[in-house]
Design an enzyme around this catalytic site. Sequence first.
Site, PDB file in Angstrom:
ATOM      1  N   ARG A   1     -10.630 -13.699 -10.375  1.00  0.00           N
ATOM      2  CA  ARG A   1      -8.972 -12.891 -10.005  1.00  0.00           C
ATOM      3  C   ARG A   1      -9.061 -12.003 -11.133  1.00  0.00           C
ATOM      4  O   ARG A   1      -9.390 -12.266 -12.194  1.00  0.00           O
ATOM      5  CB  ARG A   1      -8.036 -14.090 -10.244  1.00  0.00           C
ATOM      6  CG  ARG A   1      -8.264 -15.130  -8.877  1.00  0.00           C
ATOM      7  CD  ARG A   1      -7.171 -16.456  -9.066  1.00  0.00           C
ATOM      8  NE  ARG A   1      -5.928 -15.801  -9.187  1.00  0.00           N
ATOM      9  CZ  ARG A   1      -5.046 -16.177 -10.324  1.00  0.00           C
ATOM     10  NH1 ARG A   1      -5.455 -17.041 -11.270  1.00  0.00           N
ATOM     11  NH2 ARG A   1      -3.727 -15.929 -10.043  1.00  0.00           N
TER      12      ARG A   1
ATOM     13  N   HIS B   1      -6.853  -2.395  -1.564  1.00  0.00           N
ATOM     14  CA  HIS B   1      -5.853  -2.219  -0.656  1.00  0.00           C
ATOM     15  C   HIS B   1      -6.058  -1.150   0.149  1.00  0.00           C
ATOM     16  O   HIS B   1      -5.438  -0.035   0.238  1.00  0.00           O
ATOM     17  CB  HIS B   1      -4.477  -1.959  -1.631  1.00  0.00           C
ATOM     18  CG  HIS B   1      -4.166  -3.064  -2.453  1.00  0.00           C
ATOM     19  ND1 HIS B   1      -3.177  -4.109  -1.773  1.00  0.00           N
ATOM     20  CD2 HIS B   1      -4.391  -3.440  -3.469  1.00  0.00           C
ATOM     21  CE1 HIS B   1      -2.952  -4.930  -2.851  1.00  0.00           C
ATOM     22  NE2 HIS B   1      -3.727  -4.593  -3.799  1.00  0.00           N
TER      23      HIS B   1
ATOM     24  N   ILE C   1      -5.720  -2.589  -7.446  1.00  0.00           N
ATOM     25  CA  ILE C   1      -4.365  -3.126  -8.283  1.00  0.00           C
ATOM     26  C   ILE C   1      -4.500  -4.444  -8.496  1.00  0.00           C
ATOM     27  O   ILE C   1      -4.476  -5.392  -7.690  1.00  0.00           O
ATOM     28  CB  ILE C   1      -3.036  -2.749  -7.294  1.00  0.00           C
ATOM     29  CG1 ILE C   1      -3.017  -1.374  -6.829  1.00  0.00           C
ATOM     30  CG2 ILE C   1      -1.716  -3.343  -8.230  1.00  0.00           C
ATOM     31  CD1 ILE C   1      -1.841  -1.393  -5.976  1.00  0.00           C
ATOM     32  N   ARG C   2      -4.799  -4.689  -9.799  1.00  0.00           N
ATOM     33  CA  ARG C   2      -5.135  -6.283 -10.343  1.00  0.00           C
ATOM     34  C   ARG C   2      -6.096  -6.742  -9.421  1.00  0.00           C
ATOM     35  O   ARG C   2      -5.982  -8.037  -9.049  1.00  0.00           O
ATOM     36  CB  ARG C   2      -3.980  -7.052 -10.226  1.00  0.00           C
ATOM     37  CG  ARG C   2      -2.781  -6.362 -11.295  1.00  0.00           C
ATOM     38  CD  ARG C   2      -1.428  -7.140 -11.284  1.00  0.00           C
ATOM     39  NE  ARG C   2      -1.893  -8.876 -11.801  1.00  0.00           N
ATOM     40  CZ  ARG C   2      -0.874  -9.744 -11.863  1.00  0.00           C
ATOM     41  NH1 ARG C   2       0.164  -9.578 -10.826  1.00  0.00           N
ATOM     42  NH2 ARG C   2      -1.390 -11.106 -12.345  1.00  0.00           N
TER      43      ARG C   2
ATOM     44  N   GLU D   1      -4.516  -0.748   2.977  1.00  0.00           N
ATOM     45  CA  GLU D   1      -3.113  -0.439   3.876  1.00  0.00           C
ATOM     46  C   GLU D   1      -2.457   0.694   2.847  1.00  0.00           C
ATOM     47  O   GLU D   1      -1.569   1.045   3.394  1.00  0.00           O
ATOM     48  CB  GLU D   1      -2.408  -1.922   3.769  1.00  0.00           C
ATOM     49  CG  GLU D   1      -1.781  -2.324   2.820  1.00  0.00           C
ATOM     50  CD  GLU D   1      -2.830  -3.013   1.730  1.00  0.00           C
ATOM     51  OE1 GLU D   1      -2.337  -3.464   0.983  1.00  0.00           O
ATOM     52  OE2 GLU D   1      -3.767  -3.092   1.990  1.00  0.00           O
TER      53      GLU D   1
ATOM     54  N   GLY E   1      -1.223  -9.101  -2.732  1.00  0.00           N
ATOM     55  CA  GLY E   1       0.068  -9.655  -3.426  1.00  0.00           C
ATOM     56  C   GLY E   1      -0.290 -10.746  -4.300  1.00  0.00           C
ATOM     57  O   GLY E   1      -1.540 -10.405  -5.347  1.00  0.00           O
ATOM     58  N   GLU E   2       0.381 -11.862  -4.552  1.00  0.00           N
ATOM     59  CA  GLU E   2       0.059 -12.742  -5.619  1.00  0.00           C
ATOM     60  C   GLU E   2      -0.500 -13.996  -4.987  1.00  0.00           C
ATOM     61  O   GLU E   2       0.241 -14.706  -4.404  1.00  0.00           O
ATOM     62  CB  GLU E   2       1.540 -13.092  -6.291  1.00  0.00           C
ATOM     63  CG  GLU E   2       1.837 -11.893  -7.181  1.00  0.00           C
ATOM     64  CD  GLU E   2       1.145 -11.784  -8.420  1.00  0.00           C
ATOM     65  OE1 GLU E   2       0.203 -12.649  -8.639  1.00  0.00           O
ATOM     66  OE2 GLU E   2       1.338 -10.539  -8.966  1.00  0.00           O
ATOM     67  N   SER E   3      -1.949 -14.238  -5.096  1.00  0.00           N
ATOM     68  CA  SER E   3      -2.661 -15.275  -4.455  1.00  0.00           C
ATOM     69  C   SER E   3      -1.544 -16.589  -4.886  1.00  0.00           C
ATOM     70  O   SER E   3      -1.636 -17.531  -4.024  1.00  0.00           O
ATOM     71  CB  SER E   3      -4.137 -15.537  -4.998  1.00  0.00           C
ATOM     72  OG  SER E   3      -4.255 -15.612  -6.302  1.00  0.00           O
TER      73      SER E   3
ATOM     74  N   CYS F   1      -7.628  -7.958  -1.461  1.00  0.00           N
ATOM     75  CA  CYS F   1      -7.025  -8.118  -2.513  1.00  0.00           C
ATOM     76  C   CYS F   1      -6.872  -9.611  -2.772  1.00  0.00           C
ATOM     77  O   CYS F   1      -7.631 -10.397  -2.841  1.00  0.00           O
ATOM     78  CB  CYS F   1      -5.992  -7.396  -2.939  1.00  0.00           C
ATOM     79  SG  CYS F   1      -5.816  -7.282  -4.772  1.00  0.00           S
TER      80      CYS F   1
END
Length: 214
Positions: free
Chosen positions: A113, A191, A155-156, A193, A50-52, A82
């Site tokens: 990051r 990821h 993803i990022r 998942e 997600g977004e850390s 991630c």
Amino acid sequence: MSPAPVIGVVALQGAVTEHMRTLTVLGAEVRRVTRPEHLAGLTGLVLPGGESTAMVRLAAGTGLFPALTDAARAGLPVLGTCAGLILLAREVEDGAALEGFARVPVLDITARRNAYGAQRESFTARVALRTRSAPGTDPDDGPDAPDREIDAVFIRAPQVTRVGPGVEVLAAHAGCPVLVRQGAVIAAAFHPELTADPAVHRLFLTAAAAQPVH
């Protein structure tokens, strides 16, 4: 029959549902975790992608990440993917946005990051999961078992730029570690998942099965 492992998924933000679905298919009892008291009775915990920066802000004031740090240091198996890898890393090279917020820095790695680019530069790559360096982690594993290829969705994604002496590299891409393990803590830059192959989650559940309930 052994009881089903009880796995918590930190449900502040990110790919919570996807992890819960995969773990449930593998036979785990899954719980959402947002507060320290939710850690009681778990045999393992997932820090999702997600977004850390969003995660540390949402967790601020709850005491969740300090409590999780204590639990991980006491042996609770943790899988970080991630953004979860960033939260677990002892050092973050470009971590200014995370300064002043609690993380879970129990993994002796340095992370960078968004090292693999922006959202539009997301990609999937085949990587070899080194089963021979992790004996007993797969039902088909053995002393002569070959490395197993899996799809890794980036993803990022963060990049692991340093690996400590006690950290095992279980998979790499273009010469960089993308799946690492230290004790009962596993972290992926990708990821797992988001694919149909549950190999990484099986690896994690094997670690969870070997630990006492917390």
